[in-house]
Structures are given as C-alpha cells and as structure tokens.
Design an enzyme around this catalytic site. Structure first.
Site, short mmCIF file in Angstrom:
data_model
loop_
_atom_site.label_atom_id
_atom_site.label_comp_id
_atom_site.label_asym_id
_atom_site.label_seq_id
_atom_site.Cartn_x
_atom_site.Cartn_y
_atom_site.Cartn_z
N HIS A 25 -0.71 -1.78 2.89
CA HIS A 25 0.64 -1.89 3.44
C HIS A 25 1.64 -1.29 2.47
O HIS A 25 1.41 -1.23 1.26
CB HIS A 25 1.01 -3.35 3.74
CG HIS A 25 1.31 -4.18 2.52
ND1 HIS A 25 2.57 -4.22 1.95
CD2 HIS A 25 0.53 -4.99 1.75
CE1 HIS A 25 2.54 -5.03 0.89
NE2 HIS A 25 1.31 -5.50 0.76
N CYS A 26 2.75 -0.78 3.03
CA CYS A 26 3.83 -0.29 2.19
C CYS A 26 5.01 -1.24 2.34
O CYS A 26 4.81 -2.43 2.54
CB CYS A 26 4.19 1.15 2.57
SG CYS A 26 4.63 1.38 4.30
N ALA A 27 6.23 -0.74 2.26
CA ALA A 27 7.40 -1.63 2.24
C ALA A 27 7.62 -2.35 3.57
O ALA A 27 8.13 -3.47 3.59
CB ALA A 27 8.65 -0.83 1.87
N ARG A 29 5.30 -1.52 6.67
CA ARG A 29 4.28 -1.33 7.71
C ARG A 29 2.86 -1.51 7.21
O ARG A 29 2.56 -1.23 6.05
CB ARG A 29 4.43 0.04 8.37
CG ARG A 29 4.55 1.21 7.44
CD ARG A 29 4.73 2.53 8.21
NE ARG A 29 6.13 2.91 8.34
CZ ARG A 29 6.56 3.95 9.01
NH1 ARG A 29 5.70 4.74 9.62
NH2 ARG A 29 7.84 4.24 9.08
#
Length: 620
Positions: A25-27, A29
């Site tokens: 996961h990123c910031a 999504r």
C-alpha cells in the site's frame, strides 16, 4: 475489527486470497498484483462505501481507500492470511504486463513501504531550513544537529533501506541485499572515496582490477541493480546447492560476488546512468522551464489517477542525489492545489449537505498532499472541477517553472513543501515564485469551479425553499441529480414528454414520491406512471433504452391501481446488470402533465437522498 467487513469485501472482489500474488500500500491505495485480473470485480468493489475508487494500471489492481489505508491493509492481510510484507512469493508469477507497467510495479513495490517516513524526513529538513533562515536555530547547535541527523539518516543510508525493500520485491532475502547496501556506505568505502579525490592519490584495485570510487550515500540506482543481481544469484544457488549447504553458501556467494561486482561495474555504470538521467532532465528543463511547469502541472493528477506517477518518483530522488536539488516537485505543487481549489469551489458552491461535507474533508486532506478524496469523490464525478483543477495546475506550474523554483529535500506536494523550497542561501525570488504558483492554482480553480464547475446539475441556482405539500414531488431514489437537457436521449432532453429532472441512481430501489396511486406499469417493469392525490402525473423511467432488456433486471412490488404513500417501495433493479449490458442509468423523473402547471422547478441539490424534495410544481 473495525475494517474486517471491508477487508472481506475487498478480498471477495479481487478473486480471493488465492488470486493475490502480492499486496502493498502507498499513502491512499492498496496495490494488488493479481494472478488473473479477469477474476477481479472492479465495478462491484466501487459500490462499497469504504472504497473511493478502483484503478487498474501499471500491472496493478489499485483500490483507493484514503488516509486509513494502512489499517485496511492490515485487515486484508489478516483476513487473507498474508504475511505483513505481503510480498511476491519466489515461485509465483502474475499475468504478463507491459514493460512500462512492470517497471512501475517494481518502483512502487520498492518505494511504497517507507513512503511515510520518506515524506516525514523531507518535511523535517524543510522545517529545519526555515528555522535557520528565521534565526530560530543555528547549524552548530546541538538541537539542530540532532534533528538534522533525524531528517538526513534515511537519505544518507538510502542503500540500506532500498536494499531491504528491493530484496523483498525481487523475491530474495532482504537482509542479504540490505548488507550489500551497507557495504556501499561503509565508512571504509567513504574514506576510500575521499582519499581518491586528493591529488596524487594512489590507485586502488580488487584482485588487480582497478576500482573507481564513488560516494554511494543517498544513491538510488546502484543498490537497486545490485539487489536484482544478488536475488538472481540467490535463486540460482538455492536451485543448485545441496540443502545442507545452501543456507550458508548462498548468502556467501551473494555477498562475495555482488559487492565486488557493484564497486567494479554496477556502481560506476549506475552512477553514470544516474548522472545522465539528472543531466538529461536538467537539459530539457533549461530549454523552457515555464513550459515544463505547465505540462507537469496539467498532467500530474492524470498520472496519479492511473498510478503512473510512481515512474517519476525515482527521478526526483535521483535529481536530489546527483544535483543537490530538484525542480520537478515544485512544479507538481500547483497540480495538487489546483484540485484542492476545485474541491473548495464545490464546497462553497454546493447546497447539498453531504456533498459539502465530502468536499470540505477533501480540501483538508488535499492541503497535506492527499488528493485522491478530492479527485475521486468530488472533482472527477463532476468532470469540470477536475478539468479546471488541471488547467489551474498548468498555469501555476508555468509560474513555478518561470521562477526556477527548486526543492532541496524530498517530499510530496503539500503545505510543507514551501519550507523545502527555501534555498540554502536564504529566501529569494524562487521561493516566492513557488508560493505564487501554488496560490494562483488554488484561487483560479476555485473561482472557475464556482462560476462554471457544476454543469447540468440542479445547482445553477440556489435551491427553492419548499414545504412538503401537494405541490412537491419527492425523489424516488438516491443519487446524483442531472438537468433534464443533459439526459442522453433526445426525447427526454427536449422536454416533449414533460418537464422534470433526472437522477443517476446510487442504489437499486424506486420509492413512491407522493401519496396517490399507480396509474401505469410497463410490462418490462423499467418504467412506471404515477398519479398523486392532487393530480400530478409522474413518469419514472429507469435508465435509457432499458426497455430492450425485456424486464430481466427489474422487479415490481406494486401493480396498476395500487394506492401508494411516500416512501413505499415501487421497483427494484439490478444496477450492475444494466451497466454490464451497456445501458445508461440516468433515470428521468417527468411531470407528464407539465402543461397544466405554470412552472416545474428542480429543488434538489447536486446529490439527493430518496424521499427528499426533488421537484415542485407551481399552478397557473
């Protein structure tokens, strides 16, 4: 347990845990790598209120969650029985993707695990620069040195951190690749580099092969290439060595071969490539900074939508490592604030309480650089606000480029980027140009959205104050309100069948909009005619051309002649089946006897709840 239901729904719509190759996961999504993307149900997942948007790009199935993505990621990992890293298994392979998609998947997989601390380190660097410029701290104070070490540690030891994440991404032992990164920044190697810079320094060699020394602290590309080589060697060793030997000899081979190879070949080649990338970008930028700024400001959010922005992140970091500054990140700041301004315009313009709340929270998140809620939840559904945000981003980006604004530490476009734009020599015109570009994008997109950003909606004029009387027609469904002339059907849009409005439904139910009776019901159940006790004739037509579906997605709960009260369930329909069949869900609600009235006014805002006032008729 708060996100377990959402996690179960996500797993069900991505094809189950057996369809997952990897998950990071990123910031904002979740990024799934799936074995078979055809098994994933993107449209079904979009209907979950906990999901902002679903994007399939770069070989990834991306589920946009928002600021609480880490909690949802943990719930999904727990529900699916995935390891915390949820990295790719060494033997598993997903379906083939394009070269560009494969590269973006690699980049996002390597950088996303530490994206939060990366942004925090850059912000802290910017705050320290601001403190020094304002005279609050001096560079020789103990306070400054401790905080500087906190902000600089990640960047200085980049090879260690990237070695770990790259090792996991390439399917190897991340501790082996982390040790290789540690060798690149070992004090002995840094001392060798410093000694080689002195005049008359003696040449060094490894097994009689000359070594060209570089300072690999803050470097990016060398360790990624070295990690790939090490993981390849590790896989070969695991296949060929006896089980009794491979646990010890495989790491030995990886270290004994990859580290010298990195200093002799990989490092110099990667350093040359890094310099070529940085200098090539700089050459293009110098040709027309304002044009580069306009282009980046216009297309950045489009790249974010498809998850393609990860392809530029290593270039920004590489610019900082090679040049000591980066001009790309400041040009992206107007793109971010263009979308924030557009959401602010919707907040100020909308009369719908739910939409105002969503737009307001999106503005708050956008100020700190998280634009997905604004883009997916507010601007993109309304179309024009998103376009105005991109246009304003282009104008602001051109201003930033014209003033030659740079950042001197890495981060993401948000309010703290202002501190990161302060030059080492102190405040000058480049900083003010960057701030001006950001503010111009914010104000311009806000004004454009307020003036013309919500076309075809029932918000061009303020909603009429109404009471629930015999002249009021309630909304028969929950959804987004469209002006009738924007319905994609000439007969309805022209008003030949009567005046009214249309709704793009957000659920699958049609309820009674007043007290009266069922006057007609089409055999295909896609449309129903109603007559109120006060004489208002209403036609509700679910979707456009849906008569061709022969009634399959529709269920009637009333028959002709039935008496109805406001809120009674009239029809149910399968939204997904209608969409899958290729039909538009826009649902006209028509006052069939409009000629009997002086005026038919839409009194709902952009979004409407079932049972809320929708239309009001005025007598002759």
């Amino acid at each position: 347990m708060e996100y377990q239901a959402l996690a179960k729904d996500i797993l069900g719509h991505v094809g189950g845990k057996e369809n997952i190759v990897s998950l990071v996961h990123c910031a904002t999504r979740l990024r799934f790598k799936l074995k078979d993307s055809q098994r994933a149900d993107a449209e079904g997942l979009k209907n979950n209120p906990g999901v902002i948007m679903v994007v399939e790009s770069g070989g990834q199935f991306q589920v946009v969650i928002g600021n609480h993505v880490h909690d949802v990621w943990q719930a999904v990992c727990q529900e699916a029985g995935l390891a915390d890293d949820a990295g790719p298994a060494a033997e598993e392979k997903g379906e083939k993707t394009s070269l560009g998609g494969h590269l973006i998947d690699i980049v996002s997989g390597i950088f996303t695990p530490f994206i939060g601390v990366l942004a925090a380190s850059g912000i802290l660097k910017g705050i320290l620069a601001l403190a020094v410029v304002c005279g609050w701290l001096t560079t020789d104070s103990g306070t400054y040195k401790i905080w500087f070490a906190s902000s600089d540690a990640l960047f200085f030891f980049f090879p260690l951190v990237l070695g770990y994440t790259a090792g996991k991404k390439f399917g190897g032992n991340p501790f082996i690749t982390m040790v290789i990164g540690g060798a690149l920044v070992h004090p002995t190697m840094i001392q060798a580099f410093e000694a080689s810079q002195q005049a008359g320094a003696a040449a060094n060699a490894f097994l009689s092969i000359p070594v060209t020394w570089f300072n690999y602290s803050t470097s990016v590309i060398p360790i990624i290439l070295a990690a790939w080589v090490s993981c390849w060697l590790e896989k070969q060793g695991s296949k060929r060595l006896p089980s009794a030997m491979k646990n010890f000899f495989t790491p030995l081979i990886c270290l004994g071969v990859t580290v010298p190879l990195t200093f002799l070949v990989i490092g110099p080649v990667a350093t040359w490539l890094s310099q070529m990338l940085a200098n090539g970008y700089q050459w293009i930028y110098v040709l027309a900074p304002w044009l580069a700024g306009a282009a980046m400001g216009a297309v950045w959010q489009v790249c974010v939508i498809f998850g393609l922005h990860w392809g530029l992140v290593p270039l920004m970091i590489n610019n900082l490592a090679v040049l000591g500054h980066d001009s790309m990140l400041p040009m992206l700041l107007p793109a971010v604030y263009g979308q924030v301004g557009a959401a602010l315009g919707v907040f100020l313009r909308s009369r719908d309480a739910r939409q105002k709340m969503l737009a307001g929270s999106s503005v708050t998140a956008g100020i700190f650089g998280v634009t997905e809620p604004a883009v997916y939840g507010v601007n993109l559904p309304l179309r024009r606000p998103f376009i105005f945000g991109c246009v304003a981003g282009a104008v602001g980006g051109a201003i930033v480029g014209f003033f030659d604004t740079h950042v001197y530490s890495f981060g993401f476009g948000n309010i703290f980027t202002i501190a990161q734009m302060i030059p080492p020599g102190g405040v000058d015109a480049t900083l003010w140009g960057g701030i001006a570009g950001m503010l111009v994008a914010l104000v311009l997109s806000c004004v454009l959205t307020m003036m013309a950003g919500m076309p075809g909606r029932a918000t061009e004029t303020a909603p009429v104050a109404v009471t629930l009387d015999e002249n009021t027609v309630l909304s028969p469904m929950r959804g987004t309100v469209l002006a009738l002339d924007h319905v994609p059907d000439a007969t309805f849009a022209s008003g030949l069948l009567g005046q009214g409005a249309a709704i793009v439904p957000a659920d699958n139910k049609v309820i009674a909009p007043f007290a009266g009776e069922v006057a007609s019901l089409f055999a295909t159940k896609h449309a129903i005619g109603l007559l109120s006790d006060s004489g208002i004739e209403v036609l509700i037509h679910v979707g456009i051309d849906t008569v061709k579906l022969d009634g399959k997605p529709f269920t009637a709960h009333v028959k002709v002649g039935d008496k109805i009260q406001p809120g009674d369930l009239l029809l149910e329909f399968d939204r997904q089946a209608i969409l899958d069949a290729g039909y538009d869900l826009a649902t006209p609600i028509i006052i069939s006897n409009s000629d009997d009235y002086r005026d038919v006014a839409t009194v709902a805002a952009t979004a409407v709840q079932a049972g809320a006032p929708l239309l009001c008729v005025s007598h002759q």
